[in-house]
Design a protein around this motif. Sequence first.
Motif, PDB file in Angstrom:
ATOM      1  N   VAL A 145      -1.961   7.501  -6.480  1.00  0.00           N
ATOM      2  CA  VAL A 145      -2.013   7.400  -5.027  1.00  0.00           C
ATOM      3  C   VAL A 145      -3.435   7.674  -4.551  1.00  0.00           C
ATOM      4  O   VAL A 145      -4.122   8.557  -5.062  1.00  0.00           O
ATOM      5  CB  VAL A 145      -1.064   8.428  -4.384  1.00  0.00           C
ATOM      6  CG1 VAL A 145      -1.192   8.402  -2.865  1.00  0.00           C
ATOM      7  CG2 VAL A 145       0.362   8.178  -4.799  1.00  0.00           C
ATOM      8  N   GLN A 146      -3.874   6.888  -3.579  1.00  0.00           N
ATOM      9  CA  GLN A 146      -5.154   7.147  -2.932  1.00  0.00           C
ATOM     10  C   GLN A 146      -4.919   8.179  -1.829  1.00  0.00           C
ATOM     11  O   GLN A 146      -4.286   7.888  -0.827  1.00  0.00           O
ATOM     12  CB  GLN A 146      -5.733   5.851  -2.349  1.00  0.00           C
ATOM     13  CG  GLN A 146      -6.107   4.809  -3.387  1.00  0.00           C
ATOM     14  CD  GLN A 146      -7.214   5.292  -4.305  1.00  0.00           C
ATOM     15  OE1 GLN A 146      -8.208   5.855  -3.860  1.00  0.00           O
ATOM     16  NE2 GLN A 146      -7.055   5.061  -5.604  1.00  0.00           N
ATOM     17  N   LEU A 147      -5.393   9.392  -2.054  1.00  0.00           N
ATOM     18  CA  LEU A 147      -5.188  10.455  -1.075  1.00  0.00           C
ATOM     19  C   LEU A 147      -6.071  10.213   0.145  1.00  0.00           C
ATOM     20  O   LEU A 147      -7.249   9.885   0.023  1.00  0.00           O
ATOM     21  CB  LEU A 147      -5.505  11.810  -1.698  1.00  0.00           C
ATOM     22  CG  LEU A 147      -4.693  12.157  -2.964  1.00  0.00           C
ATOM     23  CD1 LEU A 147      -5.090  13.537  -3.483  1.00  0.00           C
ATOM     24  CD2 LEU A 147      -3.199  12.087  -2.690  1.00  0.00           C
ATOM     25  N   THR A 157       0.795  -1.230   0.000  1.00  0.00           N
ATOM     26  CA  THR A 157       0.000   0.000   0.000  1.00  0.00           C
ATOM     27  C   THR A 157       0.828   1.282   0.000  1.00  0.00           C
ATOM     28  O   THR A 157       0.294   2.352  -0.279  1.00  0.00           O
ATOM     29  CB  THR A 157      -0.919   0.036   1.238  1.00  0.00           C
ATOM     30  OG1 THR A 157      -0.109   0.014   2.435  1.00  0.00           O
ATOM     31  CG2 THR A 157      -1.862  -1.156   1.248  1.00  0.00           C
ATOM     32  N   MET A 158       2.116   1.185   0.296  1.00  0.00           N
ATOM     33  CA  MET A 158       2.940   2.385   0.432  1.00  0.00           C
ATOM     34  C   MET A 158       4.017   2.533  -0.647  1.00  0.00           C
ATOM     35  O   MET A 158       4.569   3.621  -0.826  1.00  0.00           O
ATOM     36  CB  MET A 158       3.625   2.405   1.806  1.00  0.00           C
ATOM     37  CG  MET A 158       2.684   2.472   2.983  1.00  0.00           C
ATOM     38  SD  MET A 158       3.586   2.414   4.545  1.00  0.00           S
ATOM     39  CE  MET A 158       2.244   2.559   5.721  1.00  0.00           C
ATOM     40  N   ARG A 159       4.329   1.447  -1.357  1.00  0.00           N
ATOM     41  CA  ARG A 159       5.414   1.489  -2.333  1.00  0.00           C
ATOM     42  C   ARG A 159       4.865   1.583  -3.756  1.00  0.00           C
ATOM     43  O   ARG A 159       3.948   0.861  -4.137  1.00  0.00           O
ATOM     44  CB  ARG A 159       6.316   0.262  -2.208  1.00  0.00           C
ATOM     45  CG  ARG A 159       7.568   0.326  -3.096  1.00  0.00           C
ATOM     46  CD  ARG A 159       8.463  -0.895  -2.890  1.00  0.00           C
ATOM     47  NE  ARG A 159       8.893  -1.025  -1.515  1.00  0.00           N
ATOM     48  CZ  ARG A 159       9.906  -0.347  -0.975  1.00  0.00           C
ATOM     49  NH1 ARG A 159      10.589   0.513  -1.728  1.00  0.00           N
ATOM     50  NH2 ARG A 159      10.243  -0.526   0.281  1.00  0.00           N
ATOM     51  N   TYR A 160       5.487   2.475  -4.551  1.00  0.00           N
ATOM     52  CA  TYR A 160       5.059   2.695  -5.936  1.00  0.00           C
ATOM     53  C   TYR A 160       6.279   2.657  -6.858  1.00  0.00           C
ATOM     54  O   TYR A 160       7.259   3.383  -6.619  1.00  0.00           O
ATOM     55  CB  TYR A 160       4.376   4.060  -6.075  1.00  0.00           C
ATOM     56  CG  TYR A 160       3.153   4.220  -5.214  1.00  0.00           C
ATOM     57  CD1 TYR A 160       1.877   4.035  -5.734  1.00  0.00           C
ATOM     58  CD2 TYR A 160       3.274   4.554  -3.857  1.00  0.00           C
ATOM     59  CE1 TYR A 160       0.743   4.179  -4.927  1.00  0.00           C
ATOM     60  CE2 TYR A 160       2.156   4.698  -3.046  1.00  0.00           C
ATOM     61  CZ  TYR A 160       0.895   4.509  -3.594  1.00  0.00           C
ATOM     62  OH  TYR A 160      -0.217   4.650  -2.793  1.00  0.00           O
ATOM     63  N   ASN A 161       6.241   1.817  -7.881  1.00  0.00           N
ATOM     64  CA  ASN A 161       7.291   1.832  -8.885  1.00  0.00           C
ATOM     65  C   ASN A 161       7.198   3.129  -9.672  1.00  0.00           C
ATOM     66  O   ASN A 161       6.129   3.729  -9.778  1.00  0.00           O
ATOM     67  CB  ASN A 161       7.168   0.625  -9.818  1.00  0.00           C
ATOM     68  CG  ASN A 161       7.450  -0.683  -9.100  1.00  0.00           C
ATOM     69  OD1 ASN A 161       8.214  -0.724  -8.139  1.00  0.00           O
ATOM     70  ND2 ASN A 161       6.833  -1.749  -9.558  1.00  0.00           N
ATOM     71  N   VAL A 162       8.320   3.553 -10.256  1.00  0.00           N
ATOM     72  CA  VAL A 162       8.335   4.861 -10.913  1.00  0.00           C
ATOM     73  C   VAL A 162       9.011   4.824 -12.279  1.00  0.00           C
ATOM     74  O   VAL A 162       9.844   3.961 -12.565  1.00  0.00           O
ATOM     75  CB  VAL A 162       9.070   5.914 -10.041  1.00  0.00           C
ATOM     76  CG1 VAL A 162       8.351   6.116  -8.721  1.00  0.00           C
ATOM     77  CG2 VAL A 162      10.523   5.519  -9.808  1.00  0.00           C
TER      78      VAL A 162
END
Length: 239
Positions: A109-111, A78-83
């Motif tokens: 991202v879900q704000l 839920t916290m890591r995002y590939n870029v």
Amino acid sequence: MATWWVLMLFLVLAVLRQKVPDRLMLYVASVQNNKGQHMCGGFLISEDFVVTAAHCDKLNPISVVLGTHNLEKVDDGTMRYNVTRCKHPDFNSVASGNDIMLLKLSKKVQLNNKVQPIQIPKGEMKVKDKAKCRVVGWGYTRAGGKVSNVLEMAEVTLTNRKECAYVSKSISAKCCITDKTYQALLSSQGDSGGPLVCGATAAGIVSFNRECDPNIPNVYTDVSKYVSWIKKIRTQKQC
């Protein structure tokens, strides 16, 4: 002459650093390598873009972590995002400027109450001399120290361009800075790429900071000079 200008300060971050409360600065991102190690800072400006420093590209960042102030408490699901990295096309080294990079997130991202973007300048932003701003990150708290797993911030005082130009000339002589030295120091310090926050706006990006002399200011990329470039990348959704 470079088309960019930088904001600088005379305060040593280690003196004023303090823990960031969980409810504040929900835009700060940890830029990490393929081992899940913190390499640079960054800040969320929309649901799908994070801003960081272009020199962090050499550290091979592949993901960002959002939604936590404690890097020992990361939920990869839920916290890591590939870029995807969008480095400024005119960047060559921190000494020549244009030290800015956008990271496009693999998913939006879900704000919520743990993640919120920060605003950036809508046009040229003039920060007054002696203005009080804040720097935030997980970097070293002192020379030879350790990276902090807990997000910390420091209040800093900005100096004017004349002092900036004067001190910049003295940096090379006193600290023997080369491009290689910049990268070595920054990759270990960990605050690079993080935001310089003035009021409620991300006015600058940590470009380089020197620990060899407490009287030498740190240097920041002026975000307002890159508003058009940022808007272009965000609109086309790719580099």
